[in-house]
Design an enzyme around this catalytic site. Structure first.
Site, PDB file in Angstrom:
ATOM      1  N   HIS A 130       0.818  -1.209   0.000  1.00  0.00           N
ATOM      2  CA  HIS A 130       0.000   0.000   0.000  1.00  0.00           C
ATOM      3  C   HIS A 130       0.851   1.258   0.000  1.00  0.00           C
ATOM      4  CE1 HIS A 130       0.589   1.055   4.286  1.00  0.00           C
ATOM      5  NE2 HIS A 130       0.498  -0.246   4.525  1.00  0.00           N
ATOM      6  N   CYS A 146       2.887  -5.218   6.545  1.00  0.00           N
ATOM      7  CA  CYS A 146       2.541  -4.695   5.224  1.00  0.00           C
ATOM      8  C   CYS A 146       3.776  -4.129   4.537  1.00  0.00           C
ATOM      9  CB  CYS A 146       1.489  -3.593   5.339  1.00  0.00           C
ATOM     10  SG  CYS A 146      -0.178  -4.216   5.622  1.00  0.00           S
TER      11      CYS A 146
END
Length: 171
Positions: A130, A146
């Site tokens: 992301h 992440c």
């Protein structure tokens, strides 16, 4: 699919004043020689290098700087992009809220959202690749697993990959 992100290590108070296009890129995106044997279109994330490679073929790849999981949140394996979202919402999972009770329970997508401009969800995990409104975290080990990119870089990668793209994470 937006429920349960494992992407903390955030300074939410900083997002309100950070334009999404902010791109203090200490690690420039570039096309590099890439001789590993992966099919064109594969995403390779080398967490020890803190780099992501998008394989172009013919011995080349696009190399991006990334932020990765901090100590205790490292991982490796092969996954696939299960879905993609522009300006994704963010809902921290219960285990993250235990660590960070100051986090909001839900944030709508937009310039103040810690997932940034784009997110690519990784199959079978709470993880995603992301964007980030904190470009200074790129090249660091700061997340709960992440993979973070600048908003400009994540938008570039988002436009290149499709749902089903193979993602190989190495340590």
């Amino acid at each position: 699919m937006n429920k349960g992100s494992s992407c903390d290590g955030l300074s939410l108070h900083r997002f309100a004043s950070s334009p999404w296009r902010q791109s203090a890129v200490a690690i420039p995106r570039e096309i590099v020689a890439f001789t590993e044997n992966y099919a064109p279109g594969t995403v390779i994330i080398n967490t020890s290098e803190r780099r992501l490679y998008y394989v172009l073929g013919n011995g080349q790849a696009v190399r991006y700087g990334v932020g990765v999981g901090r100590p205790g949140f490292e991982w490796s394996g092969t996954r696939y992009i299960s879905s993609k979202r522009e300006w994704p919402d963010w809902t921290p999972p219960a285990q993250m809220l235990k660590r960070r009770p100051d986090l909001p329970r839900h944030m709508e997508g937009g310039v103040n959202n810690p997932l940034g401009a784009r997110a690519m969800y990784l199959s079978g995990t709470l993880y995603r690749i992301h964007g980030s409104n904190e470009p200074e975290t790129i090249g660091q080990a700061v997340s709960s697993g992440c993979i973070r990119m600048t908003n400009d870089d994540v938008t570039d990668l988002y436009d290149r990959v499709k749902v089903g793209t193979k993602v190989v994470v190495t340590r």
